[in-house]
Design a protein around this motif. Structure first.
Motif: not given
Length: 91
Positions: A16-26, A41-46, A68-79
């Motif tokens: 669940s790391c990606a969705s938790v990290a998105v919520i914390e960043a927002l 979050l599930y109103d925007v992305i699963a 999401i609304d007026d912002v862009t959320v960027s997610i990246s992963q390395a290792n």
């Protein structure tokens, strides 16, 4: 351009790391309380699909963006490191 960055929480379960990290960043960016807010979050992305996508070891170098609304959320992963940026293109 104004940005807030969050990494995956140390205490999150790997699945669940990606969705938790998105919520914390927002939360850091806009000050929303995810437990006391109308934002879901599930109103925007699963969230489950997002977590599954970023839980595979073969996703090193993976990067996605969504609005999401007026912002862009960027997610990246390395290792095993997931990084989330919330960007306001108007700032």
């Amino acid at each position: 351009m104004d940005a807030t960055t969050a990494k995956k929480p140390a205490d999150c379960s790997y699945g669940s790391c990606a969705s938790v990290a998105v919520i914390e960043a927002l939360e850091q960016y806009s000050g929303i309380d995810p437990h006391d807010s109308e934002f879901r979050l599930y109103d925007v992305i699963a969230p489950d699909a997002l977590d599954t996508l970023f839980s595979c070891q073969q996703t090193t170098g993976l990067s996605i963006e969504f609005d999401i609304d007026d912002v862009t959320v960027s997610i990246s992963q390395a290792n095993d490191d997931i990084q989330v940026r919330v960007i306001d293109p108007l700032k």
